[in-house]
Design a protein around this motif. Structure first.
Motif, PDB file in Angstrom:
ATOM      1  N   GLN A 102      56.773  61.901  27.385  1.00  0.00           N
ATOM      2  CA  GLN A 102      56.651  63.332  26.470  1.00  0.00           C
ATOM      3  C   GLN A 102      55.551  63.984  26.793  1.00  0.00           C
ATOM      4  O   GLN A 102      55.436  65.048  26.866  1.00  0.00           O
ATOM      5  CB  GLN A 102      57.169  62.811  25.004  1.00  0.00           C
ATOM      6  N   ARG A 134      50.665  64.938  17.262  1.00  0.00           N
ATOM      7  CA  ARG A 134      51.901  64.617  16.788  1.00  0.00           C
ATOM      8  C   ARG A 134      52.872  65.355  17.634  1.00  0.00           C
ATOM      9  O   ARG A 134      52.785  66.421  18.014  1.00  0.00           O
ATOM     10  CB  ARG A 134      52.086  65.339  15.217  1.00  0.00           C
ATOM     11  N   THR A 135      53.914  64.653  17.931  1.00  0.00           N
ATOM     12  CA  THR A 135      54.891  65.137  19.062  1.00  0.00           C
ATOM     13  C   THR A 135      56.042  65.842  17.971  1.00  0.00           C
ATOM     14  O   THR A 135      56.203  65.393  16.716  1.00  0.00           O
ATOM     15  CB  THR A 135      55.622  64.091  19.743  1.00  0.00           C
ATOM     16  N   GLY A 183      59.513  66.071  16.360  1.00  0.00           N
ATOM     17  CA  GLY A 183      60.191  64.981  16.048  1.00  0.00           C
ATOM     18  C   GLY A 183      59.799  63.780  15.477  1.00  0.00           C
ATOM     19  O   GLY A 183      60.291  63.163  15.052  1.00  0.00           O
ATOM     20  N   TRP A 184      58.387  63.869  15.669  1.00  0.00           N
ATOM     21  CA  TRP A 184      57.722  62.804  14.898  1.00  0.00           C
ATOM     22  C   TRP A 184      56.807  63.404  13.884  1.00  0.00           C
ATOM     23  O   TRP A 184      56.217  64.097  13.994  1.00  0.00           O
ATOM     24  CB  TRP A 184      57.041  61.835  15.822  1.00  0.00           C
ATOM     25  N   ASN A 185      56.467  62.412  12.718  1.00  0.00           N
ATOM     26  CA  ASN A 185      55.709  62.629  11.871  1.00  0.00           C
ATOM     27  C   ASN A 185      54.363  62.124  11.652  1.00  0.00           C
ATOM     28  O   ASN A 185      53.463  62.476  11.271  1.00  0.00           O
ATOM     29  CB  ASN A 185      56.250  62.675  10.444  1.00  0.00           C
ATOM     30  N   SER A 186      54.594  60.840  12.642  1.00  0.00           N
ATOM     31  CA  SER A 186      53.396  60.074  12.652  1.00  0.00           C
ATOM     32  C   SER A 186      52.188  60.688  13.855  1.00  0.00           C
ATOM     33  O   SER A 186      52.672  61.326  14.931  1.00  0.00           O
ATOM     34  CB  SER A 186      53.582  58.687  13.196  1.00  0.00           C
ATOM     35  N   TYR A 190      49.405  59.812  16.735  1.00  0.00           N
ATOM     36  CA  TYR A 190      49.599  58.788  17.913  1.00  0.00           C
ATOM     37  C   TYR A 190      48.358  59.138  18.785  1.00  0.00           C
ATOM     38  O   TYR A 190      48.255  60.357  19.208  1.00  0.00           O
ATOM     39  CB  TYR A 190      50.855  58.570  18.467  1.00  0.00           C
TER      40      TYR A 190
END
Length: 121
Positions: free
Chosen positions: A1, A100-101, A103-106, A108
């Protein structure tokens, strides 16, 4: 991604300059910070400089007043201007992005492939 593309490494003489670039692409929702780390042969990877989304910067003492980190938020790109280079600056430089990507809340951490910087006469 998410993919980080680095450029600008190479061979330079002591006292010379190089400019590293790193562009982040992919399904990025937001970037909290981007930075540069380096790893010399036989040593651990260490922080060189970071810059947050708000523009705050942090530098390692070893490169104080010689390197400058900057960013272009519109291009998701971070730069490292390296001046007055010394042989001890030699190593593999890695780009890092904390983001943050979609669809994700975390948050990374993503890493670039690394680019070699060699300072030698």
């Amino acid at each position: 991604q998410v993919h980080l593309v680095e450029s600008g490494g190479g061979l330079v003489q002591p006292g010379g300059s190089l400019r590293l670039s790193c562009a982040a692409s992919g399904s990025i929702f937001s970037i909290d910070a981007m930075g540069w780390y380096r790893q010399a042969p036989g040593k651990q990877r260490q922080l060189v400089a970071i810059i947050t989304s708000g523009g705050s910067t942090n530098y390692a003492d070893s490169i104080k007043d010689r390197f400058t980190i900057s960013r272009d938020n519109a291009k998701n790109t971070v730069y490292l201007q390296m001046n007055s280079l010394k042989p001890k600056d030699t190593g593999v430089y890695y780009c890092n992005a904390r983001l943050r990507t979609t669809g994700w809340n975390s948050v990374y951490d993503y890493w670039g492939q690394g680019t070699q910087v060699t300072v030698s006469s």
